[in-house]
Design a protein around this motif. Structure first.
Motif, short mmCIF file in Angstrom:
data_model
loop_
_atom_site.label_atom_id
_atom_site.label_comp_id
_atom_site.label_asym_id
_atom_site.label_seq_id
_atom_site.Cartn_x
_atom_site.Cartn_y
_atom_site.Cartn_z
N ARG A 165 -18.62 -1.90 -9.06
CA ARG A 165 -17.88 -2.40 -7.91
C ARG A 165 -16.39 -2.36 -8.22
O ARG A 165 -15.73 -3.37 -8.46
N LEU A 166 -15.86 -1.14 -8.22
CA LEU A 166 -14.48 -0.93 -8.67
C LEU A 166 -13.47 -1.62 -7.77
O LEU A 166 -12.38 -1.96 -8.23
N GLU A 167 -13.82 -1.81 -6.50
CA GLU A 167 -12.86 -2.46 -5.60
C GLU A 167 -12.50 -3.85 -6.09
O GLU A 167 -11.42 -4.36 -5.78
N ARG A 168 -13.38 -4.47 -6.89
CA ARG A 168 -13.10 -5.81 -7.39
C ARG A 168 -12.20 -5.80 -8.61
O ARG A 168 -11.39 -6.72 -8.80
N VAL A 169 -12.33 -4.80 -9.47
CA VAL A 169 -11.75 -4.91 -10.81
C VAL A 169 -10.58 -3.97 -11.09
O VAL A 169 -9.81 -4.23 -12.02
N ILE A 170 -10.40 -2.92 -10.29
CA ILE A 170 -9.34 -1.97 -10.59
C ILE A 170 -7.95 -2.62 -10.62
O ILE A 170 -7.13 -2.28 -11.48
N PRO A 171 -7.63 -3.58 -9.72
CA PRO A 171 -6.29 -4.17 -9.79
C PRO A 171 -5.98 -4.87 -11.11
O PRO A 171 -4.81 -5.09 -11.44
N LYS B 99 -3.10 10.36 2.38
CA LYS B 99 -2.12 11.05 1.52
C LYS B 99 -1.02 10.11 1.04
O LYS B 99 0.16 10.45 1.03
N TRP B 100 -1.43 8.89 0.63
CA TRP B 100 -0.47 7.95 0.09
C TRP B 100 -0.21 8.28 -1.39
O TRP B 100 -1.14 8.61 -2.14
N ASN B 101 1.04 8.20 -1.78
CA ASN B 101 1.41 8.49 -3.17
C ASN B 101 2.53 7.54 -3.59
O ASN B 101 3.57 7.49 -2.93
N PRO B 102 2.30 6.76 -4.69
CA PRO B 102 1.11 6.73 -5.54
C PRO B 102 -0.06 6.04 -4.84
O PRO B 102 0.14 5.32 -3.86
N LEU B 103 -1.26 6.26 -5.38
CA LEU B 103 -2.43 5.63 -4.80
C LEU B 103 -2.34 4.11 -4.96
O LEU B 103 -2.07 3.63 -6.06
N PRO B 104 -2.60 3.36 -3.90
CA PRO B 104 -2.62 1.89 -4.05
C PRO B 104 -3.90 1.45 -4.76
O PRO B 104 -4.97 2.02 -4.54
N LEU B 105 -3.78 0.43 -5.58
CA LEU B 105 -4.93 -0.10 -6.31
C LEU B 105 -5.33 -1.49 -5.83
O LEU B 105 -6.35 -2.02 -6.26
N SER B 106 -4.54 -2.08 -4.96
CA SER B 106 -4.85 -3.41 -4.43
C SER B 106 -4.63 -3.40 -2.93
O SER B 106 -3.90 -2.55 -2.39
N VAL B 107 -5.25 -4.36 -2.25
CA VAL B 107 -5.07 -4.48 -0.80
C VAL B 107 -3.61 -4.73 -0.47
O VAL B 107 -3.08 -4.19 0.50
N ARG B 108 -2.94 -5.52 -1.30
CA ARG B 108 -1.53 -5.82 -1.04
C ARG B 108 -0.69 -4.55 -1.04
O ARG B 108 0.15 -4.34 -0.15
N ASP B 109 -0.91 -3.69 -2.04
CA ASP B 109 -0.15 -2.44 -2.10
C ASP B 109 -0.50 -1.52 -0.93
O ASP B 109 0.36 -0.84 -0.36
#
Length: 545
Positions: free
Chosen positions: A201-207, A247-257
């Protein structure tokens, strides 16, 4: 702190190494996330850190693994007990005592720590992980998520320098997962603990990750910054898929970003173009009706007078925090679990209304099929063929179970031992066993534990086929992304009662805790899934915008 020097690991009988020429150097106070599809060697890599691989698993290790200077080749796993804390995929398998407090203290007893130190650490851990109210409870009385928190706490009380976690949030509700990850992050930042974690469940831990270790599936491992590796990784969360699509750059890793990038995308998406979650498959009539269901476990009221109706063709997600009564309700509906009050009526193939708890087991199986949290609990033969044959003997036409299995996951060899299958393959096998007798109601308890995104997509397709065939499906889950993908209806439980019941888009967006990533990023637009966004953008392109 941790070094892999040209490490290759080959299991007996395997034609190729599961890990090949792996070089890693992980520093103190670093949180590294191991990513990759099921079967790429994540658990093998984690097990090699303290020597469980190959000392206990067998196989051959070439190269060298050292942790804080200790070589796993010359130090057995027991000599890493003070240095490396390990929490495996199945927390119950690691329990050695009877109660929560005893389990937290056990590891410290083996390290011969003083009573005063042990008492202090137990209290700290109970508070840290929200377990104080459960301290005297029996371990096997706890929900799956509560057991997982106890397992993490038992590893933490020894104050290890390295913490190895395999699927640590898989059985936790969204809020509980955030609390546990926040506690782990504090250990990393404040105490310099090195954490190596595998999680689907990467959406939880990547940030939270400082670096990613990407296992590509060919035995190689690549380590780097999350935003860089996720540009090409094949197993990624919805937020990364959305970033690629937009096509967002850099890729966001959190909902906030991601929300910082989102205004332009929200302007491109129609406000009302996709209002329905999906085409309604619900059929007329009633598949199951339950009234005033009560389940007690000793003094604990797990289910407090719940009533519900299930319709053919409808997929219902059953959600709620750990210990809210979801599993107890499913077992009560299935008939073999405890039920201290209430009634259940299931519509049989001949139109009769039967209570699965008051008929013979063979009849009950045709009414309601249940896949428990640990699917392997229903596997007790030595080969896949033997399991399938037993399912056919229980009331299906010979060959039915194999046909169902091949439709879901083709290619599983009949001679394989069920315990050697991946989590996704075991789930498919148990589903095939349960579906062979074509029950009208199918219940699944946390079916996505241990499944990567690809396997979850396959499971979603299977559940959709069941719904199209007129089955009523209930999925108890903490996986909000999966619920957003499959569910027509969402029921939320708390303290044994139903507190919300309605269409998936309405219930999933009512609380930030249960909202999927796409909904959080694109709010207030009514989008839940990446598929909805992709469809809207395709319409925009077709219109020549």
């Amino acid at each position: 702190m941790i070094r892999f020097d040209r490490v290759s690991i080959t299991y007996e009988g395997a034609p190729e190494p599961v890990l090949r020429e792996v070089d890693l150097d992980l520093g103190e106070g670093e949180l590294c996330l191991v990513v990759g599809h099921t079967g790429t060697g994540k658990s093998t890599l984690l097990g090699a850190i303290n020597g469980l691989v190959p000392h206990f698993t067998g196989g051959t290790l070439d190269g060298r693994v050292t942790v804080h200077g200790r070589d796993t080749a010359t130090h057995p796993p027991r000599e890493f007990a003070d240095l490396v804390g390990v929490v495996g995929q199945d927390p119950v398998a690691g329990f050695v005592t009877d109660t929560v407090e005893e389990e937290l203290a056990y590891g410290m007893e083996q390290l011969a720590l003083g009573p005063a130190v042990m008492r202090t650490r137990v209290e700290e851990t109970l508070d840290l992980l929200g377990l104080a109210d459960l301290r005297h409870r029996g371990l096997h009385e706890l929900s799956g998520g509560q057991q997982q928190r106890v397992a993490i706490g038992a590893a933490l009380t020894a104050h290890p320098r390295v913490l190895v976690l395999d699927e640590p949030t898989s059985a936790l509700d969204p809020v509980g997962a955030e609390d546990v990850l926040a506690a782990i992050t504090r250990l990393v930042h404040d105490l310099g603990v090195t954490v190596v974690m595998a999680e689907h469940r990467l959406e939880r831990v990547i940030p939270y990750a400082d670096r990613l270790i990407w296992l590509r599936g060919d035995g190689s491992a690549t380590i780097g910054q999350p935003a860089v590796l996720l540009q090409e990784a094949t197993s990624v969360p919805p937020i990364v898929h959305l970033g690629r699509l937009a096509k967002w750059n850099p890729l966001p890793l959190s909902v906030r970003d991601a929300r910082r990038h989102a205004p332009e995308l929200r302007r491109r998406l129609p406000e009302q173009a996709i209002t329905a979650h999906r085409q309604d498959r619900t059929q007329a009539g009633e598949a199951l009706a339950a009234k005033d269901i009560i389940v007690r476990h000793g003094p604990v009221v797990a289910v407090a007078g719940v009533g519900l109706q299930l319709k053919p063709g409808q997929i219902t997600a059953l959600m709620g925090r750990n210990g809210s009564g979801k599993s107890s309700l499913l077992w009560a509906l299935q008939g073999s679990g405890r039920r201290d009050g209430g009634a259940v009526a299931v519509v049989a193939a001949d139109g009769q209304h039967l209570d699965p708890g008051k008929v013979k087991a063979a009849v009950a199986r045709r009414l309601v099929g249940l896949v428990p949290q640990t699917a392997s609990d229903l596997l007790y033969h030595d080969t896949v063929d033997a399991e399938l044959a037993q399912a056919d003997r229980d009331g299906a036409t010979p060959g039915t179970a194999r046909t169902v299995l091949d439709r879901m996951v083709p290619g599983i060899a009949g001679g394989d031992h069920p315990r050697d299958l991946s989590a996704g393959q075991q789930l498919a096998l148990v589903l095939a066993i349960q579906l062979a007798v074509t029950p009208g109601v199918v219940l699944l308890d946390e079916p996505t534990r241990g499944l990567d995104y690809q396997a979850k997509a396959g499971l979603a397709a299977t559940l959709d086929q069941l719904a199209q065939a007129g089955r009523a499906v209930v999925v108890a889950t903490h996986d909000v992304e999966f619920a957003a993908t499959v569910a027509d209806r969402v029921i939320v439980m708390a303290e044994g009662s139903v507190i919300a019941d309605g269409p998936a888009p309405t219930v999933l967006t009512a609380s930030p805790a249960f909202a999927p990533q796409i909904a959080k990023i694109l709010s207030p637009l009514p989008y839940l899934t990446l598929a909805q966004v992709s469809a809207a953008l395709r319409e925009e392109k077709d219109d020549g915008w």
